[in-house]
Enzyme design. Sequence first.
Site, PDB file in Angstrom:
ATOM      1  CB  ALA A   1      -0.929   0.009   1.213  1.00 56.23           C
TER       2      ALA A   1
ATOM      3  CB  VAL B   1       6.531  -1.593   6.190  1.00 58.94           C
ATOM      4  CG1 VAL B   1       7.501  -2.604   5.576  1.00 58.94           C
ATOM      5  CG2 VAL B   1       6.478  -1.780   7.700  1.00 58.94           C
ATOM      6  CB  CYS B   2       4.738   0.379   1.541  1.00 61.24           C
ATOM      7  SG  CYS B   2       3.871  -1.201   1.688  1.00 61.24           S
ATOM      8  CB  THR B   3       6.784   5.059   3.255  1.00 57.77           C
ATOM      9  OG1 THR B   3       5.385   5.266   2.985  1.00 57.77           O
ATOM     10  CG2 THR B   3       7.533   6.367   3.047  1.00 57.77           C
TER      11      THR B   3
ATOM     12  CG  LEU C   1       8.443   1.927  -3.232  1.00 59.35           C
ATOM     13  CD1 LEU C   1       8.037   0.668  -2.464  1.00 59.35           C
ATOM     14  CD2 LEU C   1       7.234   2.512  -3.936  1.00 59.35           C
TER      15      LEU C   1
END
Length: 202
Positions: A87, A92-94, A97
């Site tokens: 998402a 965590v995704c931020t 990336l």
Amino acid sequence: MRSVLLGVVALSMLVIACEKTGEAQKPQRAPAPQPVADPVAPPSPRDGLIPVGDPAPNFEAKDQLGNRLILNELLQSQAVVLVFYPADFTPVCTKQLCAVRDEWNEFKRRGAIVLGVNPASVEKHKSFAEEHSFPFPVLNDAHALIAAGYGAKGKNPDFPQRTVYVIRRNGKVALAERGMKGSSPRWIGLDADDIPRRMRRG
């Protein structure tokens, strides 16, 4: 005689004027339409990861700027790293990336482009990419069809499994892994014979 000559000249000028008027009134031809690549069918769904050495299925998707990207076209000039993530705007995704962003020059040096892949809208991806200054495309995987074809679809299709693929320029999978790991495995996947020597580490 003079009056006859003047009459001929006047008539000639009238004919020329009429011809020019007729040319001006001719409809202009529409420009020839530019050829558009045929739509790429989504890859067939699969349960597990694509084995290393197998061909990576082709796909197309729009990035955060609305550009249409096709995997096989990208592979003509560079290796491709796919980063499926659950998402936008989550911690965590931020972090994942942003780590790619921070290593972007290393990816470029190795002749590779990174594609973030997630089902969120083009508009949401645009906001996410702009907020964190991502220099790479983030793809709108509508209905998680690409994730399904790469064995990365989650139980909830809106949240793909965190998965990374390295695809060499020959179209073969060089690395397929779950989770968020360090850069070393990705560099191994990119250090292949089809990557120009000048772009390799060392």
